[in-house]
Motif scaffolding. Structure first.
Motif, PDB file in Angstrom:
ATOM      1  N   ASP A 354       0.836  -1.197   0.000  1.00  0.00           N
ATOM      2  CA  ASP A 354       0.000   0.000   0.000  1.00  0.00           C
ATOM      3  C   ASP A 354       0.874   1.252   0.000  1.00  0.00           C
ATOM      4  O   ASP A 354       0.378   2.359   0.169  1.00  0.00           O
ATOM      5  N   GLY A 355       2.179   1.062  -0.198  1.00  0.00           N
ATOM      6  CA  GLY A 355       3.098   2.189  -0.237  1.00  0.00           C
ATOM      7  C   GLY A 355       3.413   2.658  -1.640  1.00  0.00           C
ATOM      8  O   GLY A 355       3.732   3.825  -1.861  1.00  0.00           O
ATOM      9  N   HIS A 356       3.333   1.757  -2.611  1.00  0.00           N
ATOM     10  CA  HIS A 356       3.506   2.134  -4.007  1.00  0.00           C
ATOM     11  C   HIS A 356       2.180   2.622  -4.575  1.00  0.00           C
ATOM     12  O   HIS A 356       1.113   2.339  -4.029  1.00  0.00           O
ATOM     13  N   LEU A 357       2.232   3.343  -5.678  1.00  0.00           N
ATOM     14  CA  LEU A 357       1.033   3.931  -6.260  1.00  0.00           C
ATOM     15  C   LEU A 357       0.133   2.850  -6.843  1.00  0.00           C
ATOM     16  O   LEU A 357       0.562   2.060  -7.692  1.00  0.00           O
ATOM     17  N   GLY A 358      -1.121   2.826  -6.372  1.00  0.00           N
ATOM     18  CA  GLY A 358      -2.034   1.778  -6.802  1.00  0.00           C
ATOM     19  C   GLY A 358      -3.457   2.254  -6.902  1.00  0.00           C
ATOM     20  O   GLY A 358      -3.755   3.455  -6.851  1.00  0.00           O
ATOM     21  N   VAL A 378       9.659  -1.032 -10.053  1.00  0.00           N
ATOM     22  CA  VAL A 378       8.484  -1.764  -9.586  1.00  0.00           C
ATOM     23  C   VAL A 378       7.312  -1.421 -10.500  1.00  0.00           C
ATOM     24  O   VAL A 378       7.121  -0.252 -10.857  1.00  0.00           O
ATOM     25  N   MET A 379       6.540  -2.430 -10.869  1.00  0.00           N
ATOM     26  CA  MET A 379       5.403  -2.203 -11.758  1.00  0.00           C
ATOM     27  C   MET A 379       4.125  -2.730 -11.121  1.00  0.00           C
ATOM     28  O   MET A 379       4.091  -3.839 -10.564  1.00  0.00           O
ATOM     29  N   ASN A 380       3.058  -1.934 -11.208  1.00  0.00           N
ATOM     30  CA  ASN A 380       1.726  -2.363 -10.810  1.00  0.00           C
ATOM     31  C   ASN A 380       1.183  -3.276 -11.901  1.00  0.00           C
ATOM     32  O   ASN A 380       1.220  -2.925 -13.088  1.00  0.00           O
ATOM     33  N   ILE A 381       0.671  -4.473 -11.535  1.00  0.00           N
ATOM     34  CA  ILE A 381       0.273  -5.435 -12.568  1.00  0.00           C
ATOM     35  C   ILE A 381      -1.090  -5.107 -13.174  1.00  0.00           C
ATOM     36  O   ILE A 381      -1.521  -5.780 -14.106  1.00  0.00           O
ATOM     37  N   GLY A 382      -1.760  -4.060 -12.673  1.00  0.00           N
ATOM     38  CA  GLY A 382      -2.973  -3.571 -13.311  1.00  0.00           C
ATOM     39  C   GLY A 382      -4.240  -4.306 -12.918  1.00  0.00           C
ATOM     40  O   GLY A 382      -4.221  -5.322 -12.210  1.00  0.00           O
ATOM     41  N   ALA A 383      -5.375  -3.776 -13.390  1.00  0.00           N
ATOM     42  CA  ALA A 383      -6.680  -4.403 -13.196  1.00  0.00           C
ATOM     43  C   ALA A 383      -6.866  -5.463 -14.290  1.00  0.00           C
ATOM     44  O   ALA A 383      -6.249  -5.378 -15.354  1.00  0.00           O
ATOM     45  N   PRO A 384      -7.695  -6.472 -14.066  1.00  0.00           N
ATOM     46  CA  PRO A 384      -8.542  -6.709 -12.894  1.00  0.00           C
ATOM     47  C   PRO A 384      -7.851  -7.456 -11.752  1.00  0.00           C
ATOM     48  O   PRO A 384      -8.508  -7.774 -10.754  1.00  0.00           O
TER      49      PRO A 384
END
Length: 648
Positions: A354-358, A378-384
């Protein structure tokens, strides 16, 4: 998110001072400080409903929901906190932003993130937002890659976490509320303490009915988040600080979490031992193994932690002992919560944060280690796969591209539910580029050792200065994709050279060779001064032979050398390509040679030192004779001027 990741999430980060308006507040504070959030919520809400709304009451009421994963309710109470228009700690701007995301109010959430950065400019979470305010667009580009559905094995309670062993998937559940296996209710979540369950993954991908797993290691406390060696004979798992009938507590009388190891013998899990880096004073949880099973990853708030909980790693030695735990670093870990690590066969590190942009709550992220083993991006794996709520415990089979994750998103059956997914489109990792090259002698091609090579940005700010090795090699390491740089090479006895380079937007290595000219170039009879100075052609207008200004620049170099060496004599030789007739080319090249000589005489060179002739197309350097199809570049090789030293 009713799970034990939160049991060491606070660690008394919030204030524990007693607000003395009423006995109920004191009672609620005691329950809160002892992590009994369900009980604390009931008391705080009664107080608030009766009009006792203070910064402390609303902070703790919001926190009680926030750290119990009910972010929509946290958003409500944090909203009332900020409505008081009183000073609050910077951290509450961040928590409110996370809670607002869970209800889809990203505009206001981003406003809170901006204010959080204003309040605490040194916090990396605020810096990440400042540096990437378009983070939602970035996440959108990574989205739509998964097909996801409820796994069909969930209860009305918390079901979460998963691990593969053989043809089974093992998970954690709080469903044991009655019967012989029932456990005490945990005041943090209002649910039973957790046990492990397993399902068989059938050939068609369907799952069997859940059955209790490893009953022999069960205690009256939490058992959770196992990971197994590939042979299925060793299990690492999380449990409260309880073993062999003895319960350990920290100085605040709280039973924290530890990681244990068990071995499978005759079908039973035995020899349960805690790992040597556990402690009564901090929690260790959520183990994961590297593909070669030589490294154990885990989550802890041990000394050296950067935030509420960090991911660590430790070497597993050949004899089964362990090295010294190491924090995986600030690229992964933030002042927030990083948890539930999982390492794929490709050595990708998936984790929740919950510290990285999400998108809200815990999101799932991934990072690939660089060649030196460190994590760069670091990469956010996206929705869904990610939602506005908590998403975590990512597990994937990299061969089948099928896996599991846990979420408390809308539409679930229980507090947390396990979902199956298929990764239909692989994640396109961020561009990673290295800038390297070799510095050589332009004439001989020999590598130049000990040359100083400097990297500048597009504004000529020095970024890095290095020295070439014995083979003339230099390597600036990682540089930004799609960015312009300048590189300068210097070495005594050579002319300094500086060139620009634009780094491509695809991953790889940009090779930038640098050839340096000697400051003093030795020449002798028979040498071509045009090659010495890199003069490939003296340009003339079409069908003309007068000296153009750009040609005069190169000719001036020849003139200056002849002035420095007054005994030097030069034969000027002009050549054309094969286009036009042989007779035409010979006449044209001869006129150009004579025009060149006339210009040099005009600059002060004695006519007796100059001879010259046009050779037309009689001395071609390649195949491009009459009737042979050639490119313009091939023809240009034949259009040249030579300045041959005939005596010195």
């Amino acid at each position: 998110m009713k799970k034990i990741v939160l049991q060491f999430g606070l660690m008394m980060l919030v204030s524990t001072g007693v607000y003395s308006q009423s006995g109920k507040i004191k009672t609620a504070n005691k329950e809160y400080d002892n992590y009994a959030y369900i009980d604390a919520i009931k008391t705080y809400e009664k107080i608030a409903d009766k009009g006792y709304k203070s910064v402390e009451v609303l902070e703790k009421l919001g926190d009680s929901y926030y750290f119990n994963g009910k972010l929509d309710q946290a958003a409500k109470w944090y909203g009332e906190l900020f409505a008081l228009s009183q000073d609050v700690e910077a951290e509450y701007y961040y928590r409110y932003a996370q809670s607002l995301k869970s209800v889809g109010d990203y505009e206001k959430a981003n406003q809170m993130l901006a204010k959080f950065h204003e309040k605490n400019a040194s916090d990396v979470r605020g810096k990440m937002y400042r540096n990437q305010t378009d983070y939602l667009e970035v996440i959108k580009r990574n989205s739509g890659r998964f097909t996801i559905e409820n796994a069909g094995i969930n209860s009305q309670y918390s079901d979460y976490g998963s691990a593969f062993t053989g043809d089974k998937m093992v998970f954690v559940s709080a469903r044991d509320t009655s019967g012989v296996f029932s456990k005490r209710v945990h005041t943090w979540t209002g649910e039973s303490f957790t046990n492990m369950y397993a399902v068989t993954i059938n050939q068609d991908g369907s799952l069997s009915q859940p059955e209790r797993f490893a009953k022999e290691i069960n205690t009256r406390f939490h058992e959770a988040t196992p990971v197994f060696t590939k042979d299925g004979n060793t299990m690492y798992f999380t449990r409260n600080n309880f073993n062999n009938g003895k319960k350990g507590k920290d100085s605040a009388k709280t039973t924290l979490l530890k990681v244990y190891r068990a071995t499978l013998k005759d079908g039973k899990w035995t020899n349960v031992t805690e790992l040597p880096f556990n402690s009564d004073s901090y929690s260790v949880a959520h183990p994961a193994l590297s593909p070669d099973e030589k490294t154990l990853y885990f989550v802890s708030n041990m000394p050296g932690t950067l935030g509420l909980s960090d991911i660590f790693k430790v070497d597993i030695k050949a004899d089964g002992s362990f090295g010294t735990p190491q924090n995986v670093g600030p690229t992964i870990n933030t002042p927030g919560r990083e948890t539930f690590p999982f390492v794929t066969e490709n050595n990708e590190l998936y984790f929740a944060s919950d510290g990285h942009l999400g998108l809200g709550g815990l999101d799932i992220f991934v990072s690939k280690p660089a060649n030196d083993g460190t994590y760069k991006k670091v990469m956010n794996i996206g929705a869904p796969a990610n939602s506005p709520k908590d998403d975590f415990a990512f597990l994937i089979n990299t061969t089948t591209k099928k896996g599991f994750l846990t979420s408390n998103r809308e539409g679930g059956q229980g507090a947390d539910d396990i979902y199956t997914f298929i990764e239909n489109i692989p994640l396109q990792y961020a561009c990673e580029q290295l800038l390297a090259g070799v510095v050589t002698d332009s004439e001989t091609g020999a590598p130049l050792a000990n040359a100083t090579v400097t990297l500048f940005d597009e504004n000529f700010k020095v970024l890095k200065t290095i020295t070439t090795d014995a083979n003339g090699n230099y390597n600036f390491g990682e540089v930004d994709c799609k960015r312009k740089y300048f590189v300068k090479a210097e070495l005594p006895a050579y002319n300094t050279r500086e060139i620009s380079v634009i780094i491509p937007e695809t991953s790889g290595t940009t090779n930038l060779p640098l050839a340096l000219d000697k400051t003093v170039k030795p020449v002798q009879t028979g040498d071509d001064l045009a090659k010495t100075f890199g003069i490939k052609i003296i340009y003339f207008d079409l069908d003309k032979w007068n000296i153009r200004p750009d040609a005069a620049v190169d000719l001036a170099k020849i003139v200056e050398v002849m002035k420095d060496y007054p005994k030097m004599k030069i034969d000027v030789r002009s050549h054309t390509d094969s286009r036009q007739t042989h007779q035409y080319n010979e006449r044209l090249s001869d006129r150009r040679a004579k025009s060149t000589i006339a210009w040099m005489i005009k600059q002060g060179i004695d006519p007796s030192r100059l001879t010259g002739k046009g050779y037309g197309e009689t001395q071609l350097l390649n195949k491009c004779a009459d009737g042979v199809p050639c490119s313009e570049a091939e023809h240009q090789l034949n259009r040249r001027s030579e300045f041959i030293i005939i005596s010195m």
